[in-house]
Design a protein around this motif. Structure first.
Motif, PDB file in Angstrom:
ATOM      1  N   GLY A 306     -11.969  73.069 -13.526  1.00 15.13           N
ATOM      2  CA  GLY A 306     -11.678  74.508 -13.428  1.00 15.13           C
ATOM      3  C   GLY A 306     -11.277  75.060 -14.788  1.00 15.13           C
ATOM      4  N   THR A 307     -10.336  74.396 -15.430  1.00 16.19           N
ATOM      5  CA  THR A 307      -9.934  74.769 -16.786  1.00 16.19           C
ATOM      6  C   THR A 307      -9.433  73.520 -17.505  1.00 16.19           C
ATOM      7  OG1 THR A 307      -8.365  76.047 -18.104  1.00 16.19           O
ATOM      8  CG2 THR A 307      -7.595  75.356 -15.953  1.00 16.19           C
ATOM      9  N   LEU A 308      -9.479  73.557 -18.826  1.00 15.32           N
ATOM     10  CA  LEU A 308      -8.930  72.432 -19.590  1.00 15.32           C
ATOM     11  C   LEU A 308      -7.454  72.667 -19.900  1.00 15.32           C
ATOM     12  CD1 LEU A 308     -11.790  71.847 -22.221  1.00 15.32           C
ATOM     13  CD2 LEU A 308     -11.311  70.496 -20.164  1.00 15.32           C
ATOM     14  N   GLN A 309      -7.096  73.947 -19.924  1.00 18.39           N
ATOM     15  CA  GLN A 309      -5.745  74.339 -20.304  1.00 18.39           C
ATOM     16  C   GLN A 309      -4.690  73.638 -19.437  1.00 18.39           C
ATOM     17  OE1 GLN A 309      -5.337  76.507 -22.969  1.00 18.39           O
ATOM     18  NE2 GLN A 309      -3.200  75.821 -22.795  1.00 18.39           N
ATOM     19  N   GLY A 310      -3.810  72.922 -20.089  1.00 22.82           N
ATOM     20  CA  GLY A 310      -2.690  72.298 -19.377  1.00 22.82           C
ATOM     21  C   GLY A 310      -3.044  71.018 -18.632  1.00 22.82           C
ATOM     22  N   LYS A 311      -4.301  70.599 -18.691  1.00 25.69           N
ATOM     23  CA  LYS A 311      -4.708  69.395 -17.943  1.00 25.69           C
ATOM     24  C   LYS A 311      -4.480  68.129 -18.788  1.00 25.69           C
ATOM     25  CE  LYS A 311      -6.398  71.760 -14.471  1.00 25.69           C
ATOM     26  NZ  LYS A 311      -5.789  71.785 -13.169  1.00 25.69           N
ATOM     27  N   THR A 312      -4.258  67.033 -18.090  1.00 27.39           N
ATOM     28  CA  THR A 312      -4.117  65.745 -18.778  1.00 27.39           C
ATOM     29  C   THR A 312      -5.370  64.916 -18.495  1.00 27.39           C
ATOM     30  OG1 THR A 312      -1.735  65.827 -18.574  1.00 27.39           O
ATOM     31  CG2 THR A 312      -2.696  63.658 -18.963  1.00 27.39           C
ATOM     32  N   ILE A 313      -6.071  64.550 -19.573  1.00 23.59           N
ATOM     33  CA  ILE A 313      -7.358  63.862 -19.405  1.00 23.59           C
ATOM     34  C   ILE A 313      -7.285  62.486 -20.069  1.00 23.59           C
ATOM     35  CG2 ILE A 313      -9.841  63.982 -19.932  1.00 23.59           C
ATOM     36  CD1 ILE A 313      -9.504  67.058 -19.935  1.00 23.59           C
ATOM     37  N   GLY A 314      -7.744  61.476 -19.345  1.00 25.59           N
ATOM     38  CA  GLY A 314      -7.725  60.103 -19.872  1.00 25.59           C
ATOM     39  C   GLY A 314      -9.136  59.680 -20.265  1.00 25.59           C
ATOM     40  N   VAL A 346      -4.733  64.821 -24.230  1.00 27.36           N
ATOM     41  CA  VAL A 346      -5.708  63.731 -24.115  1.00 27.36           C
ATOM     42  C   VAL A 346      -5.050  62.391 -24.426  1.00 27.36           C
ATOM     43  CG1 VAL A 346      -7.907  62.823 -24.977  1.00 27.36           C
ATOM     44  CG2 VAL A 346      -7.605  65.291 -24.712  1.00 27.36           C
ATOM     45  N   ARG A 347      -5.278  61.453 -23.504  1.00 24.35           N
ATOM     46  CA  ARG A 347      -4.826  60.073 -23.714  1.00 24.35           C
ATOM     47  C   ARG A 347      -6.066  59.198 -23.697  1.00 24.35           C
ATOM     48  NH1 ARG A 347       0.053  60.210 -19.330  1.00 24.35           N
ATOM     49  NH2 ARG A 347      -1.688  60.141 -17.885  1.00 24.35           N
ATOM     50  N   ALA A 348      -5.983  58.068 -24.373  1.00 21.75           N
ATOM     51  CA  ALA A 348      -7.181  57.220 -24.407  1.00 21.75           C
ATOM     52  C   ALA A 348      -6.801  55.756 -24.420  1.00 21.75           C
ATOM     53  CB  ALA A 348      -8.013  57.552 -25.640  1.00 21.75           C
ATOM     54  N   TYR A 349      -7.726  54.969 -23.880  1.00 23.27           N
ATOM     55  CA  TYR A 349      -7.558  53.516 -23.896  1.00 23.27           C
ATOM     56  C   TYR A 349      -8.839  52.902 -24.450  1.00 23.27           C
ATOM     57  CZ  TYR A 349      -7.734  48.703 -22.395  1.00 23.27           C
ATOM     58  OH  TYR A 349      -7.872  47.342 -22.399  1.00 23.27           O
ATOM     59  N   ASP A 350      -8.699  52.021 -25.408  1.00 16.98           N
ATOM     60  CA  ASP A 350      -9.849  51.236 -25.883  1.00 16.98           C
ATOM     61  C   ASP A 350      -9.332  49.839 -26.212  1.00 16.98           C
ATOM     62  OD1 ASP A 350     -12.870  51.821 -27.285  1.00 16.98           O
ATOM     63  OD2 ASP A 350     -11.795  50.021 -27.935  1.00 16.98           O
ATOM     64  N   PRO A 351     -10.013  48.806 -25.699  1.00 15.32           N
ATOM     65  CA  PRO A 351      -9.487  47.454 -25.903  1.00 15.32           C
ATOM     66  C   PRO A 351      -9.484  47.011 -27.359  1.00 15.32           C
ATOM     67  CG  PRO A 351     -11.589  47.397 -24.719  1.00 15.32           C
ATOM     68  CD  PRO A 351     -11.193  48.831 -24.811  1.00 15.32           C
ATOM     69  N   VAL A 352     -10.315  47.569 -28.196  1.00 12.42           N
ATOM     70  CA  VAL A 352     -10.443  47.077 -29.576  1.00 12.42           C
ATOM     71  C   VAL A 352     -10.331  48.183 -30.639  1.00 12.42           C
ATOM     72  CG1 VAL A 352     -12.077  46.003 -31.174  1.00 12.42           C
ATOM     73  CG2 VAL A 352     -11.802  45.038 -28.911  1.00 12.42           C
ATOM     74  N   ALA A 353     -10.810  49.379 -30.305  1.00 11.82           N
ATOM     75  CA  ALA A 353     -10.910  50.426 -31.342  1.00 11.82           C
ATOM     76  C   ALA A 353      -9.691  51.355 -31.384  1.00 11.82           C
ATOM     77  CB  ALA A 353     -12.182  51.244 -31.123  1.00 11.82           C
ATOM     78  N   ALA A 354      -8.627  51.014 -30.646  1.00  3.05           N
ATOM     79  CA  ALA A 354      -7.490  51.938 -30.525  1.00  3.05           C
ATOM     80  C   ALA A 354      -6.897  52.311 -31.887  1.00  3.05           C
ATOM     81  CB  ALA A 354      -6.425  51.311 -29.628  1.00  3.05           C
ATOM     82  N   GLU A 355      -6.724  51.315 -32.731  1.00  3.08           N
ATOM     83  CA  GLU A 355      -6.078  51.591 -34.027  1.00  3.08           C
ATOM     84  C   GLU A 355      -6.965  52.508 -34.881  1.00  3.08           C
ATOM     85  OE1 GLU A 355      -4.621  47.961 -35.812  1.00  3.08           O
ATOM     86  OE2 GLU A 355      -4.512  49.006 -37.749  1.00  3.08           O
ATOM     87  N   HIS A 358      -6.901  56.010 -33.402  1.00  2.00           N
ATOM     88  CA  HIS A 358      -5.652  56.734 -33.643  1.00  2.00           C
ATOM     89  C   HIS A 358      -5.633  57.320 -35.058  1.00  2.00           C
ATOM     90  CE1 HIS A 358      -1.587  58.038 -33.215  1.00  2.00           C
ATOM     91  NE2 HIS A 358      -1.238  57.362 -34.299  1.00  2.00           N
ATOM     92  N   GLY A 359      -6.170  56.557 -36.022  1.00  2.00           N
ATOM     93  CA  GLY A 359      -6.223  57.039 -37.407  1.00  2.00           C
ATOM     94  C   GLY A 359      -7.053  58.314 -37.527  1.00  2.00           C
ATOM     95  N   ILE A 360      -8.105  58.411 -36.712  1.00  2.00           N
ATOM     96  CA  ILE A 360      -9.019  59.563 -36.814  1.00  2.00           C
ATOM     97  C   ILE A 360      -8.513  60.736 -35.982  1.00  2.00           C
ATOM     98  CG2 ILE A 360     -11.389  60.333 -36.297  1.00  2.00           C
ATOM     99  CD1 ILE A 360     -12.212  57.360 -36.687  1.00  2.00           C
ATOM    100  N   LEU A 361      -7.887  60.427 -34.849  1.00  2.00           N
ATOM    101  CA  LEU A 361      -7.481  61.467 -33.892  1.00  2.00           C
ATOM    102  C   LEU A 361      -5.987  61.380 -33.596  1.00  2.00           C
ATOM    103  CD1 LEU A 361     -10.454  60.950 -31.437  1.00  2.00           C
ATOM    104  CD2 LEU A 361      -9.947  63.148 -32.490  1.00  2.00           C
ATOM    105  N   PRO A 362      -5.147  61.749 -34.552  1.00  2.00           N
ATOM    106  CA  PRO A 362      -3.702  61.630 -34.300  1.00  2.00           C
ATOM    107  C   PRO A 362      -3.228  62.527 -33.151  1.00  2.00           C
ATOM    108  CG  PRO A 362      -4.147  62.705 -36.420  1.00  2.00           C
ATOM    109  CD  PRO A 362      -5.453  62.253 -35.899  1.00  2.00           C
ATOM    110  N   ALA A 363      -4.041  63.540 -32.782  1.00  2.00           N
ATOM    111  CA  ALA A 363      -3.614  64.470 -31.725  1.00  2.00           C
ATOM    112  C   ALA A 363      -3.695  63.854 -30.332  1.00  2.00           C
ATOM    113  CB  ALA A 363      -4.473  65.729 -31.768  1.00  2.00           C
ATOM    114  N   ILE A 364      -4.321  62.700 -30.213  1.00  2.00           N
ATOM    115  CA  ILE A 364      -4.375  62.102 -28.873  1.00  2.00           C
ATOM    116  C   ILE A 364      -3.486  60.845 -28.834  1.00  2.00           C
ATOM    117  CG2 ILE A 364      -6.730  62.978 -28.559  1.00  2.00           C
ATOM    118  CD1 ILE A 364      -7.645  60.066 -28.600  1.00  2.00           C
TER     119      ILE A 364
END
Ligand code: NAD
Ligand code: UGA
Length: 435
Positions: A306-314, A346-355, A358-364
């Protein structure tokens, strides 16, 4: 046993060095990045590539593989020098050859005996001749040499297997004798070997990557049509793939192609064409379609919420493909940024590329576990088809989420099954809903 030096120890260079050492050669791997070499000497890998740590360790222990930052050390008694430095995109889409130029210049200044210089980096058509000029113009005194193009076709995530079982080895040179010697190095791999001229070899690499990228963009367009018309693109791809003229590879519809090569190589080929006043219509369209796809995906996620505003997306996965930590041109970067710009957390999970992510996308926020990420999320999005996502406990995930919305950007799940668990599900091109 031959003595080989590999210049540039990244995704391609390290695999090439370790695999040639594993074939029984003596390989000296050189990089200008001191930290990288220091770590490699301690057994710390600079990249994630399945099987690489064990392969490197084994060959270091057998004294077949060593690391250095010294060109003099690397070139001493060496017969073959592979250049495997990066060739990223320049400001206008052209390949930036500064690292190739620097490597060639230092080789010229350091070499002391006949050397076969092999371009493994993906370089624009004509670079072999240009490298030969750099070598000639920078030698303190004339020493004979040959330049051979030997483009690399390995994929990240399956690089060692691809090295050992290549579909083909392409060699280009005007020095037939040098090309034959490089061919000898590849004989144990028992793959077809094509020897051609320098420019044709360089072109084979670009044409191959551009074709594969086009094939993926084609199936992505078919996926959109499937979705609109009520067909299932996964089945369509299987049906198409049995035709030997089409083949089943590179027909997985998804979020579009990323990675360190397709995006830059399609642009570089288009640039080369335009420089010669040839209009690269297909290449330009493919690049545009691929970037547009990331926007389309975000729109679809927004539609579901419906909207992205205020939503939490994984986000499940961040790497541009599974089994790598490489984030270069990963679709996740643009997608995550657009979701954040739209007002989502935005939250994210990656088994190997997390670090790296995070360096590229500090906002998540990177989390350590997919179930933690699901907790109180409004939607989950599959970005990278890591194996460990395929049999997640979706019932548990559904119960943890605020709203059970699942956008499956890689068609990992069975739509009917996921919907039966109570999810609002959308895949890519899965128009057939079982009715
Ligand atoms: P990379 O960025 O992972 O590694 C490049 C390495 O070169 C770095 O470690 C860097 O420090 C080093 N380097 C830079 N300048 C140097 C110099 N003057 N002397 C010595 N070392 C130097 O790059 P990559 O992904 O391995 O790609 C290398 C080339 O291979 C590119 O042209 C790419 O298009 C091509 N290629 C890559 C892949 C892939 O899967 N990554 C596959 C096929 C072809
Ligand atoms: C690609 C080529 O496959 C290699 O042959 C080449 O050597 C390399 O580029 C290069 O020149 O660097 P790679 O980028 O490692 O290898 O990975 P691919 O498996 O080709 O995937 C590239 C992108 O296309 C990924 O983002 C992947 O998710 C996407 N893809 C791939 C699809 O969307 N669908 C597919 O069916 C296949």
């Amino acid at each position: 046993m031959k003595q080989i030096c590999v210049v540039g120890i990244g995704y391609v260079g390290l695999v090439t060095a370790a695999c040639f050492a594993d074939l029984g050669n003596r390989v000296i791997a050189l990089d200008v990045n001191e930290k990288r070499i220091e770590n490699l000497n301690k057994g710390i890998m600079p990249i994630y590539e399945p099987g690489l740590e064990e392969l490197v360790g084994r060959n270091v222990s057998a004294h077949r593989l060593t690391f250095t930052t010294s060109y003099a050390e690397a070139l001493k008694d060496t017969e073959f020098a592979f250049i495997a430095v990066a060739t990223p995109s320049g400001a206008n889409g052209e390949a930036d050859l500064q690292y190739v130029a620097a490597a060639a210049k230092t080789i010229a200044q350091t070499m002391s005996a006949h050397l076969i210089i092999i371009n493994k980096s993906t370089v624009p058509v004509g670079t072999g001749d240009w490298v030969a000029d750099i070598i000639k113009n920078n030698q303190p005194k004339p020493i004979p040499f040959a330049v051979v193009s030997c483009p690399e076709f390995l994929r990240e995530g399956t690089a060692i297997g691809d090295f050992n079982q290549p579909h083909r080895t392409v060699l280009g040179s005007f020095d037939r004798d040098a090309a034959e010697k490089v061919a000898q190095l590849h004989l144990p791999l028992r793959s077809p070997i094509i020897i051609t001229d320098l420019r044709t070899a360089e072109m084979i690499k670009y044409a191959s990557n551009a074709f594969l990228a086009t094939k993926i963009s084609f199936i992505n367009e078919i996926a959109d049509i499937c979705e609109a018309l009520g067909a299932d693109v996964k089945e369509v791809a299987v049906g198409m793939g049995y035709d030997k003229r089409i083949g089943s590879a590179m027909l997985d519809a998804g979020l579009g192609w990323g990675g360190s090569c397709f995006p830059k190589d399609v642009k570089a080929l288009a640039f080369m064409a335009e420089e010669k006043l040839v209009e690269p219509r297909i290449l330009n369209t493919v690049t545009h379609a691929n970037y547009d796809r990331r926007r389309t995906v975000v729109k679809r996620i927004e539609q579901m919420l419906g909207t992205l505003q205020g939503k939490t997306i994984g986000l499940l996965g961040m790497a541009f493909k599974p089994n790598t930590d490489d984030m270069r041109e990963a679709p996740s970067i643009d997608i995550a940024q657009m979701l954040v710009d739209g007002g989502a957390t935005v939250r994210a999970y990656d088994p190997v590329a997390a670090e790296n992510a995070h360096g590229i996308l500090p906002a998540i926020t990177m989390v350590d576990d997919p179930y933690d990420m699901a907790k109180d999320s409004d939607a989950l999005v599959v970005i990278t088809e890591w194996n460990e996502f395929k049999q997640l406990d979706l019932e548990r995930i559904r119960n943890l989420m605020k709203t059970p919305i699942l956008f499956d950007g890689r068609n990992v799940y069975d739509p009917a099954e996921v919907r039966s668990l109570g999810f609002s599900y959308r895949g890519v091109g899965r128009g057939f809903d079982g009715k």
